[in-house]
Structure formats: C-alpha cells, structure tokens
Design an enzyme around this catalytic site. Structure first.
Site, PDB file in Angstrom:
ATOM      1  N   GLU A 193      15.336  75.696  39.968  1.00 49.22           N
ATOM      2  CA  GLU A 193      14.413  74.685  40.501  1.00 49.22           C
ATOM      3  C   GLU A 193      12.960  75.170  40.405  1.00 49.22           C
ATOM      4  OE1 GLU A 193      16.094  74.093  44.359  1.00 49.22           O
ATOM      5  OE2 GLU A 193      17.700  72.833  43.606  1.00 49.22           O
ATOM      6  N   GLU A 210      23.670  70.062  40.941  1.00 46.02           N
ATOM      7  CA  GLU A 210      23.931  70.414  42.339  1.00 46.02           C
ATOM      8  C   GLU A 210      24.128  69.128  43.131  1.00 46.02           C
ATOM      9  OE1 GLU A 210      20.889  72.918  43.921  1.00 46.02           O
ATOM     10  OE2 GLU A 210      21.283  74.544  42.516  1.00 46.02           O
TER      11      GLU A 210
END
Length: 649
Positions: free
Chosen positions: A171, A251
C-alpha cells in the site's frame, strides 16, 4: 498488509502463469485460472500448528494462500539471521505446496500487517535522520543494496519455483514519500532474486490517489477493500489503472484489527459472505485478509496513530479463530466458495480440544529494581541526558531510567517531558521505591511526585509496540526528550536496558519467592492505585491419567492490571484485561509439558491482586474458552459491569 510472489513449488520448465489481457483473466499452464486465497501469517502461528491451519484453509475451498515475510522477524540484529523453527519460512512454503496450495508471497521489506514497525527492523533507526521507505542515498536502501543480505533474507530455493506473482512495498500509495525511485529499486531487486518471469503486482486501497503513488509501469495494479465497500466502485478504480486484465481484490477484509481500550472488532458473517459472493460472481480473484489471524506473541504487536497499540491477540474476527478453531464464518464462506468451484471432499480437521487447568497460585519474586543484577548483567549506561532505546541497543521490552531529585518535592511537584509526548510509550514512576504513577503517551503527560532532595527517581519505560502504518513508522522508544521537574531539566541518568527474555530463561524454575513480610513501601503504594513493577512466579503440573494432554488452553488474570507473561520461558505476550478488549491469552499446547511442572512468570507493572499482602488472591487461571470481546468481561469472577475498563475514555 502487503505484497508478494505467487509460488508453486513444481517443475519450473512445465509451468506457466501469465496475464491474459484479451479475456481479463489469468492463464495458468495455458488454462483459465483465478485464485481464491486466504492470508495466513506463519510468524503469528507456532510451527507446531502450521499444517493444521493450512489444511483447514484448503478444506474451505481455497486454492492459494497469501503470506508476508517480516524483515525484523528474520534479521533481528544487522547480519544476524533466523530461519529455523518458527522462523523457517522455506519449510512453511514447502508445506503449503505439499498440501496443494499455491503461495502468494509478499516479501516486504515493509509489510504493515499490524506488526511492529510494519516489519522493518528497529535497528534501522540507529541513524536517526533516516527516511523510511524512500530512496534517500545512504538511508533505507543502504542495507538493501547488499544483495547477499537480501538474498539471505528471502533465501527460497528459486529453482523449485514455477509461477511467481509478486507484490511488495505494501500500500505504498498511502505513504507520504511517493518515491518512484524507491519502487523501481525494489522491483529491480526482486527481479534479480526471483527472475524475469515473475509476475509482480502492487496493491493499494481502492482510492485513485493511492494508486497514483502506489503503482509503477510494468507492474500489475490491484486494489483492496472490505465487505462494506461498493464492489463496482472499487473495481472501477482498478480499471482506471488497468483497463484490461483480471479483477483482483488483494485484501478482502473478513474482519478488522483491535486496539487496547476499544471494543473487539467484528464484521457480520452475512455481510462478508454476500460480498464474497459478489466478488466471485464477477470472476474476480480474491484474497481473504485474514483467513486466520493468530497471535502477536512476545512484543511483536504494532500500533497506529494517534498512538494506539494493538493487543496480543490478532484474532481479526477471521474465519479461523486465533486458536485455529472453525467458526460460523468459516462454514458460511466455504458455502459461498463451493458455488463457484469444487471444494475438497473429506473431513475438515476439527477445532483443537481445549483444557481448563484451573487456578495457579503465584508468589512474589522481586521487584524490577531488586532484580536489576539479573535483568541487566552487563551493567547500566551513564548519560547526562536520557537516551532512546535504540541508543542503548534495546529494541523491545523495557528500559529503566534512574537519576536523583535535585530538590525537595514536598508539595507534589510536576514531572513531565520537555516536549509533547516525550515518553514512548508508558512510564512507571517511583521515588525511593514509592510508586508515584504512570506517564502515558498521548494521554498522561504530567505527573505530580513527592520526595526529598537526593531521592532516587526511577522511570521504567515500556515499549508498547512501534507504529506500523503511516508517516510515523520511525517510532523511537524510551524517554525521547529531556525530563523536567517543574522548571528544572533532570540530568545525570543511569540507564538500565533490561533483558527480560534472558533473565526469565536463565532463572526458569529457580526463582524463589521473595516476601519479607514488611510491605513497607517497597512493595505497596499508600493510594493502592499502583505498586512497583514486580515479578511473580508459580508452577502447575498437567493432570496425569487424562489422555491427550497437554491441550491448548487460555490464561486469564482476574484482579491483575497490566503486564507480560511467560510459560516455560515462552513469551506469550502482554495482558491488560482492565483495558480490554482482550481478557485471555492463547496458550498453545506445544509449550506445555507433562514431564515436569510448567513454570509461569508474570511481570505485573501496576497492581497485583495480592499487593495488600493477601497472597491467596495472587492467582492466574487457565480456562478452556477465550474472552476477547469486553462484553464478556462480567463473566470473570470478581469483575463487574462497573469496572472502569468497560467504559473507556
């Protein structure tokens, strides 16, 4: 949460894995393929239970797992590597292969994952000016430029790998540096170690601004989002960066993380199941984060900002519980998956049996200050001003700071840090052995103390876990600025780095009770709010004549306040039941023994139930069910709904 390669440990010459842009899909060995994966962290699960957890994941219908490799778990000291036992990542990958599971490897170097410092080793902070996760010359990239070091950290047998999908950086688009040179450097390093056939990808939150800084040309961009996110909207964000190719949620959150002092996070099973159905119906590949959470044993938990540390449990409200138990969510998601693919036939491994061993009496051993010769055998460090943990080579646990009062403090003189939040993270203050109270990062910044000129001022500082996400991951610990008594800066410090692990191991079973019966202020505090940080010890034997013992269990701390617990030298982690939401700690059976008494060591930092001398109240209890949500606290004898931890500030 993070990135990594898709590994199948089979003959590399016969296997292929590639993107089919024309049909928006993967091709595996030339055939259409999509993965339904679940996240599992080998570093949060004892090796003893790896096979059990992986097999349960397979039986749920998953064809892949996703895993991180935390750098700090494998290189705790510069150039000092750990790859055996619970650290044997290569064995874990081989085990997944033997069970028929593909592996999506997310090798870091940063993983987030609610893990201490996001997986980066604390020793990087020895250069205080470091800008983590950036390409600043001579800073983070310095240790990574040594290919032998990186190769050792990820020393997988590349000749066995077939299909490699990789994601790294975790991320990165939500990190402030937005450093494309850093991303290119990492891509180059993983190409070097994994080969040019590896498929590297990135993942970021389903937000356009995150993908702008988190993606790189030549790497496949994916998104992550949970059950409450609009699936169509989220995938439109991915399509802005990848107009063609497979839809991927890297995710898909089955639950969420916890913090001390907050309610246990849960996500309704019906919501997760419905969203998973929607994802699979669109033909997307998906990774369920987490499928099993596990445990932050020892000091490995992370923290978020404004500073809030995560507890020992990483249950995550996942389909498999912290202890690997089958849940309603497990079967609900399995039912969804079998609508889209065949799930394995045969029995699902059952939840492991649990045993309530009952209460175990503990006795006082010594206060921390009384045990300094054991805890700091190499002696203290002298410094005019306080030093951070990293400056005395202490990465986890506790450091005791000691000086003397420069003047009389008879009228409750305030002690505080010279800068805002100069205590990282929690400090237990005493004067001449009399507890004064607690200083706490973000919460308690000033404390009034009393004592005569020349009295010994002790400040025991606890590292509660480093920040794991965002721009504050360079999280220094200890007294990170000068301490001020009223208007006087305190100087001439004696600093004791405490090696609690070595002390517990070396004196295992040999610590004798210490109680002189006086309780004269060296043990208790007149306000009864605090006592000196103190070690308590005890032991229990596994009942004989009962088959299949030892079994897993859970330990709870009725009447205790906050501290650390070891069983047979194994650091189970932190307890803080009055803060919650976690009340019990998971005790895996492999650390217990039937051949000798099992030793328990507790470091109570604030107030034990027997601090008034009533020794029969100093007990822990082993139960057969976990208590994680604070709503269950009133089931613990001696606690009620009026306890302050049920109503956090």
């Amino acid at each position: 949460m993070s990135r990594g390669p898709f590994l199948s440990l089979q003959n590399v010459s016969r296997r292929t894995f590639e993107l089919d842009y024309s049909q928006d899909r993967f091709l595996k060995d030339g055939l259409p393929f999509r993965y339904i994966s679940g996240s599992i962290h080998y570093f949060r699960i004892p090796r003893f239970y790896w096979e059990d957890r992986l097999l349960k994941m397979k039986m749920a219908g998953l064809n892949a797992i996703q895993m991180y490799v935390p750098w700090n778990f494998h290189e705790p000291q510069p150039g000092q590597y750990e790859f055996s036992g619970d650290h044997d990542v290569e064995y874990f990958i081989h085990l997944a292969h033997e069970l028929g599971l593909l592996v999506i490897l997310r090798p870091g170097p940063y993983i987030c994952a609610e893990w201490d410092m996001g997986g980066l080793p604390a020793w990087l902070l020895e250069k205080e000016s470091i800008v983590l996760r950036s390409s600043d010359p001579g800073e983070l990239l310095t240790p990574l430029k040594d290919s032998s070091r990186l190769g050792s950290l990820y020393h997988l047998k590349i000749g066995l790998l077939c299909v490699n999908t990789g994601q790294w950086g975790n991320e990165y688009g939500s990190y402030f540096t937005c450093d494309y040179d850093y991303l290119r450097f990492l891509a180059h390093r993983f190409r070097y170690h994994l080969g040019n056939d590896v498929l590297l990808f990135t993942t970021d939150g389903a937000n356009e601004k995150y993908l702008q800084c988190g993606t790189l040309q030549g790497l496949y961009a994916t998104v992550d989002f949970g059950a409450v996110k609009n699936v169509t909207e989220a995938f439109l964000i991915q399509r802005k960066f990848e107009p063609k190719g497979p839809l991927i949620n890297s995710e898909f959150y089955t639950g969420w993380l916890d913090h001390w002092g907050e309610p246990h996070s849960t996500v309704k099973t019906e919501l997760v199941a419905a969203s998973l159905y929607d994802l699979l119906a669109r033909g997307a590949s998906v990774n369920l984060y987490m499928f099993i959470g596990g445990t932050n044993f020892a000091y490995w938990n992370g923290a978020n900002t404004p500073y809030a540390a995560q507890p020992t449990s990483y249950d995550y409200d996942a389909p498999l519980s912290e202890a690997g138990d089958l849940t309603e969510k497990y079967f609900a998601l399995r039912n969804v998956i079998q609508k889209f693919k065949e799930v394995p036939k045969g029995p699902i491994p059952p939840s492991t049996p649990k045993f309530a061993y009952g209460k175990v009496a503990l006795r006082k051993f010594k206060t921390v200050t009384e045990a300094l010769d054991i805890l700091c055998p190499n002696g203290p460090v002298k410094s005019r001003y306080p030093l951070k943990f990293i400056q005395v080579k202490q990465y986890f646990g506790y450091v005791l700071y000691r000086t003397t009062l420069p003047r009389d403090c008879n009228d409750s003189v305030p002690i505080f840090s010279s800068s805002i939040d100069g205590v990282h993270d929690r400090a237990y203050v005493s004067v001449d052995g009399v507890p004064q109270g607690v200083l706490e990062r973000n919460r308690v910044l000033v404390l009034n103390i009393q004592g005569k000129a020349g009295a010994v001022l002790d400040i025991l500082v606890e590292n509660m876990g480093r920040v794991n996400y965002g721009k504050h991951i360079n999280d220094f610990k200890g007294l990170v600025s000068n301490m001020t008594l009223n208007s006087t800066v305190l100087t001439n410090w004696t600093i004791f780095p405490l090696d609690t692990e070595a002390a517990v191991r070396s004196h295992l079973g040999g610590w004798e009770a210490h109680d002189d019966g006086r309780h004269d202020g060296h043990v208790t505090f007149s306000s009864s709010n605090f006592t000196l940080p103190t070690f308590y010890v005890g032991s229990f034997s596994i009942p004989s004549g009962i088959p299949d013992l030892p079994q897993d269990t859970f330990i709870q701390f009725p009447g205790w306040t906050k501290g650390q617990v070891w069983i047979n030298g194994f650091n189970l982690g932190r307890y803080w039941p009055k803060q919650g939401p976690q009340v019990t700690l998971f005790v895996p059976r492999h650390i217990l023994t039937t051949s000798a008494p099992n030793n328990i060591t507790v470091l109570e930092l604030e107030l034990a139930p027997c601090s008034d001398g009533t020794t029969e109240l100093c007990a822990v209890e082993f139960v057969d069910r976990p208590v994680i949500g604070r709503s269950l606290a009133n089931r613990i004898p001696g606690w009620s709904d009026e306890d302050p931890w049920l109503n956090p500030l």
